[in-house]
Write a protein that holds these residues in place. Structure first.
Motif, short mmCIF file in Angstrom:
data_model
loop_
_atom_site.label_atom_id
_atom_site.label_comp_id
_atom_site.label_asym_id
_atom_site.label_seq_id
_atom_site.Cartn_x
_atom_site.Cartn_y
_atom_site.Cartn_z
N GLY A 1 0.83 -1.20 0.00
CA GLY A 1 0.00 0.00 0.00
C GLY A 1 0.86 1.25 0.00
N VAL A 2 0.39 2.29 -0.68
CA VAL A 2 1.14 3.54 -0.77
C VAL A 2 0.42 4.68 -0.05
N THR A 3 -0.87 4.88 -0.33
CA THR A 3 -1.63 5.93 0.36
C THR A 3 -3.04 5.41 0.67
N GLY A 4 -3.69 6.07 1.60
CA GLY A 4 -5.07 5.73 1.96
C GLY A 4 -6.02 6.81 1.50
N ARG A 5 -7.22 6.39 1.10
CA ARG A 5 -8.25 7.33 0.67
C ARG A 5 -9.59 6.88 1.20
N ALA A 6 -10.27 7.77 1.91
CA ALA A 6 -11.54 7.46 2.54
C ALA A 6 -12.69 7.81 1.61
N ARG A 7 -13.70 6.96 1.57
CA ARG A 7 -14.92 7.25 0.84
C ARG A 7 -15.78 8.17 1.69
N VAL A 8 -16.30 9.21 1.06
CA VAL A 8 -17.08 10.22 1.79
C VAL A 8 -18.28 10.64 0.94
N ILE A 9 -19.14 11.41 1.55
CA ILE A 9 -20.30 11.98 0.87
C ILE A 9 -20.10 13.49 0.80
N ALA A 10 -20.02 14.02 -0.41
CA ALA A 10 -20.00 15.48 -0.60
C ALA A 10 -21.44 15.94 -0.71
N TYR A 11 -21.79 17.01 0.00
CA TYR A 11 -23.17 17.49 -0.04
C TYR A 11 -23.22 19.00 -0.23
N ASP A 12 -24.29 19.46 -0.84
CA ASP A 12 -24.51 20.88 -1.08
C ASP A 12 -25.12 21.50 0.17
#
Length: 345
Positions: free
Chosen positions: A132-143
């Motif tokens: 593994g090199v980097t971590g990325r979290a799944r998120v919700i972008a909202y208006d």
């Protein structure tokens, strides 16, 4: 050079490799008897993000790097097609699923323990074929002009409900979205995943090419919410100021399939098992210097202990789903078939 290989080709290839998943991998010879001062990299990450780091590696090491850029699915398909004939010596992937699938096909050499031990278990392969090199979290972008933080669902399951019809942005051809759907299958079962994808497709989501386009759509009021990786928002906020953005972030509840932390990662192809230059490049990607580059330039989570995450991010261990092994994200072919079944790709 950007490739144009259809996702269907990768799905077909992944189905084929399931039949040969027991292939034997070669052991890396850390003495690097075949080093020649050059290495060929297939990068499933964007040139604008990766090339400055490659330039730094070349400057420091004296090793020249020839890079072929494409998205992760395209390059995965190409590696399967080329097999032992591939000129690639290192593969840098956008997600763990593609790495696991290619590892199962026997395309990666086994890395030395000192390379994989640089990253904590849980963020790298279980068999040392990739790191593994980097971590990325799944998120919700909202208006935030349309929704308060309290109105944003804590689970992605809510987005199949009628009230969200036409209001959700997704990028179904993107590797990160496909990895998330794979995680949904692993965590909740095939029947539940089939129903969720079917219901989401019936709910008329707005389709985009990538996470960046989804974030722009939320910022412009085109969609109310979008499923993205966290670092796109942080990069935009660093440029324009968070206070000037309509889009804000919400983190799904811990344990929800929408809250997974995926990783980028790298592996050495079997044909380069004795090449010290290939291993040097992979070691550089997990070095403290490269990890700090990703923190400063891409706002991703560093995986190497001792390198601090970007300011404002939740602690990485607060987001990790203990029921998910990243090695289980390898079944991309089944996920792509599922998305195709319901017309999303």
């Amino acid at each position: 050079m950007r490739l144009s290989i259809p996702l269907a080709a990768f799905a077909a290839g992944m189905t084929a490799l399931a039949l040969v998943g027991c292939s034997t991998t070669a052991e890396i010879d850390s003495s690097g008897s075949e080093a020649d001062g050059s290495v060929t990299l297939y990068s499933g990450r964007d040139e604008t993000l990766v090339q400055p780091l490659i330039d730094l590696f070349e400057e420091q090491s004296g090793i020249s790097v020839e890079v072929r850029y494409g998205n992760t699915a395209e390059l995965g398909a190409l590696l399967l097609e080329e097999g032992d004939r591939t000129p690639a010596q290192v593969f840098l992937s956008q997600d763990a699923g593609a790495l696991g699938a290619l590892s199962n096909a026997g395309l990666f050499a086994t890395l030395p323990a000192e390379t994989t031990d640089a990253v904590p278990a849980g963020f790298t392969s279980t068999d040392d074929t990739w790191v593994g090199v980097t971590g990325r979290a799944r998120v919700i972008a909202y208006d935030q002009q349309q929704l308060s933080a309290e109105e944003v669902p804590a689970s992605v399951d809510s987005f199949t409900e009628p009230e969200w019809s036409g209001r959700v942005g997704i990028a179904p051809t993107n590797a990160s979205f496909q990895a998330f759907v794979t995680a949904y299958r692993v965590l909740n079962g095939e029947d539940a995943a089939d129903k969720w994808v079917a219901d989401l497709a019936a709910n008329k989501p707005q389709i985009f090419d990538n996470n960046r386009a989804i974030l722009a759509a939320v910022n412009e009021g085109v969609v109310d919410v979008g499923l993205i990786n966290h670092y796109y928002w942080f990069a935009q906020a660093a440029e324009t100021g968070a206070e000037n953005m309509r889009a804000q972030l919400s983190y799904p509840e811990a344990g929800d399939a929408g809250s997974i932390v995926n990783v980028t990662g790298a592996g050495v192809l079997t044909g380069a098992a004795t090449d010290a230059d290939a291993l040097a490049l992979v070691d550089f990607l997990v070095s403290a210097e490269a990890q700090q580059y990703f923190v400063d330039e891409t706002f991703e989570y560093p995986l190497r202990p001792g390198v601090d995450a970007p300011a404002g991010l939740p602690a990485l261990d607060s987001l990790v789903n203990p029921d998910l092994d990243l090695a289980d994200l390898e079944s991309l072919a089944e996920t792509q078939s599922l998305l195709g079944k319901h017309g999303l790709i």
